[in-house]
Design an enzyme around this catalytic site. Structure first.
Site, mmCIF file in Angstrom:
data_model
loop_
_atom_site.group_PDB
_atom_site.id
_atom_site.type_symbol
_atom_site.label_atom_id
_atom_site.label_comp_id
_atom_site.label_asym_id
_atom_site.label_seq_id
_atom_site.Cartn_x
_atom_site.Cartn_y
_atom_site.Cartn_z
ATOM 1 N N ASN A 31 6.578 -4.594 3.459
ATOM 2 C CA ASN A 31 5.316 -4.254 4.124
ATOM 3 C C ASN A 31 4.398 -5.478 4.077
ATOM 4 O OD1 ASN A 31 2.948 -3.116 5.048
ATOM 5 N ND2 ASN A 31 2.511 -2.007 3.139
ATOM 6 N N LYS A 33 1.550 -5.676 5.329
ATOM 7 C CA LYS A 33 0.131 -5.268 5.414
ATOM 8 C C LYS A 33 -0.561 -6.091 6.503
ATOM 9 C CE LYS A 33 0.406 -4.399 0.498
ATOM 10 N NZ LYS A 33 -0.246 -3.706 -0.584
ATOM 11 N N HIS A 115 0.407 5.458 3.653
ATOM 12 C CA HIS A 115 0.290 4.416 2.625
ATOM 13 C C HIS A 115 -1.044 4.592 1.903
ATOM 14 C CE1 HIS A 115 -0.085 0.493 0.727
ATOM 15 N NE2 HIS A 115 1.212 0.339 0.904
ATOM 16 N N GLU A 117 -3.221 2.622 1.051
ATOM 17 C CA GLU A 117 -4.355 1.877 1.628
ATOM 18 C C GLU A 117 -4.920 2.619 2.842
ATOM 19 O OE1 GLU A 117 -2.305 -1.867 1.906
ATOM 20 O OE2 GLU A 117 -2.278 -1.985 -0.281
ATOM 21 N N GLU A 184 4.820 5.562 -4.650
ATOM 22 C CA GLU A 184 4.057 4.346 -4.940
ATOM 23 C C GLU A 184 2.839 4.713 -5.789
ATOM 24 O OE1 GLU A 184 4.784 1.005 -1.987
ATOM 25 O OE2 GLU A 184 3.249 2.255 -1.081
ATOM 26 N N GLY A 190 -0.097 -3.831 -5.734
ATOM 27 C CA GLY A 190 -0.857 -5.077 -5.657
ATOM 28 C C GLY A 190 -1.508 -5.484 -6.969
ATOM 29 N N SER A 229 4.241 -3.432 -6.933
ATOM 30 C CA SER A 229 4.468 -4.693 -7.649
ATOM 31 C C SER A 229 5.957 -4.980 -7.891
ATOM 32 C CB SER A 229 3.691 -4.722 -8.966
ATOM 33 O OG SER A 229 2.303 -4.646 -8.726
HETATM 34 C C1 PEP Z 1 2.911 -1.837 -0.776
HETATM 35 O O1 PEP Z 1 2.318 -2.502 0.053
HETATM 36 O O2 PEP Z 1 3.332 -0.724 -0.476
HETATM 37 C C2 PEP Z 1 3.122 -2.392 -2.115
HETATM 38 C C3 PEP Z 1 3.866 -1.718 -2.956
HETATM 39 O O3 PEP Z 1 2.533 -3.583 -2.404
HETATM 40 P P1 PEP Z 1 2.906 -4.557 -3.645
HETATM 41 O O4 PEP Z 1 4.395 -4.718 -3.666
HETATM 42 O O5 PEP Z 1 2.204 -5.843 -3.332
HETATM 43 O O6 PEP Z 1 2.412 -3.900 -4.888
#
Ligand code: PEP
Length: 287
Positions: A31, A33, A115, A117, A184, A190, A229
């Site tokens: 992703n 983003k 997601h 976000e 998640e 992040g 992460s």
């Molecule tokens: C994500 O964007 O779904 C995500 C898990 O980001 P990151 O791997 O940077 O934590």
């Protein structure tokens, strides 16, 4: 969650579960983003295409304006691409939105939905996310539905209830059986503080067991991804877990070399059969 459900999962022949696990689609999803550029698309896609192997799907979620170029670059390769979001309607006066049908027309087989976000910055709730998942399925797109608890919810001991509520909404769509669920935890996205593989496995098993209350066969077959992460140096730990069928990668997917390392560890882990660990895990939960 109770022992009866897990016993139902194990059924008379526990090795039936092992076959289901072996059959489940393995995926590594990147992703981007709101990052990246056309230049990055042109660098990344050919490199990814050279490494894709049939056992594990490699799916890239670039920002929507780059999807056309990604589709062009990925043509004739095994690289899959996906939306990061989608509208709940198929068309209409919805400036700034795009529909699942439009993603399908571009050749997307997947899109992220819900997601954290989107939930946090765009105030998306579970009802809207379920409607988006339904719209995907009407257009023949597989939604990758993201669920997860916040740090405060985890600290209050509410993780299971939060996930169950999110799953209840997803299951208002009868086609949930064809969806992919990405667990998640918000506190891991992040932050450079991933869940441990053991904690992620426990939560994935909980998710699978909860889905099994409605349909044990579908629950055994639905791919569950871990996100939060994930990096090149920890991906293998997640992929080695019996209920984790892949990873959703944010930051590390922007670095093609790191993303390829993550993908390589998924291919290595994905080819193993792990009956002993799987049964031990389920047995621990039943006890
Ligand atoms: C994500 O964007 O779904 C995500 C898990 O980001 P990151 O791997 O940077 O934590």
């Amino acid at each position: 969650m109770n022992a009866a459900i897990l016993r139902q999962l194990l059924k008379a022949d526990p090795y039936a579960q092992v076959d289901d696990a072996a059959e489940r689609q393995k995926l590594v999803v990147g992703n981007w983003k709101m990052h990246g550029s056309l230049a990055l698309c042109r660098e990344a896609i050919p490199a990814l295409a050279r490494s894709v192997s049939p056992e594990v799907q490699l799916v890239l979620c670039p920002p929507a304006p780059f999807l056309g170029e990604v589709a062009r670059l990925a043509q004739g390769t095994a690289v899959q691409y996906s939306g990061q979001d989608v509208a709940e309607q198929q068309s209409g006066a919805r400036t700034g939105e795009w529909s699942a049908g439009m993603l399908a027309e571009l050749g997307c087989r997947y899109t992220l939905v819900g997601h954290s976000e989107r939930r946090q910055h765009h105030y998306e709730d579970d009802a809207l996310i379920a409607a988006k998942a339904r719209a995907c399925q009407d257009a023949g797109i597989t939604p990758i539905v993201c669920i997860g608890e916040s740090e405060a919810e985890r600290e209050r001991g509410e993780t299971a209830q939060v996930l169950y509520n999110q799953l209840d909404w997803l299951m208002t769509t009868p086609l949930w059986r064809q969806a992919i669920v990405a667990y998640e935890p918000r506190w891991a996205i992040g932050t450079n503080h991933p869940a441990t593989p053991e904690l992620a496995q426990q939560t994935h098993a909980l998710i699978r067991a909860y889905l099994a209350q409605t349909d044990a066969v579908a629950a055994a077959k639905i791919p569950l991804l871990y996100g939060g992460s994930v990096k090149a140096d920890n991906a293998a730990g997640f992929m080695a877990m019996p209920d984790i069928d892949g990873v959703l990668v944010g930051g590390a997917s922007l670095d093609t070399a790191s993303f390829l390392e993550i993908y390589a560890s998924a291919v290595l882990c994905g080819s193993e059969h792990r009956p002993v660990q799987q049964l031990a895990q389920l047995a621990r939960m039943v006890a």
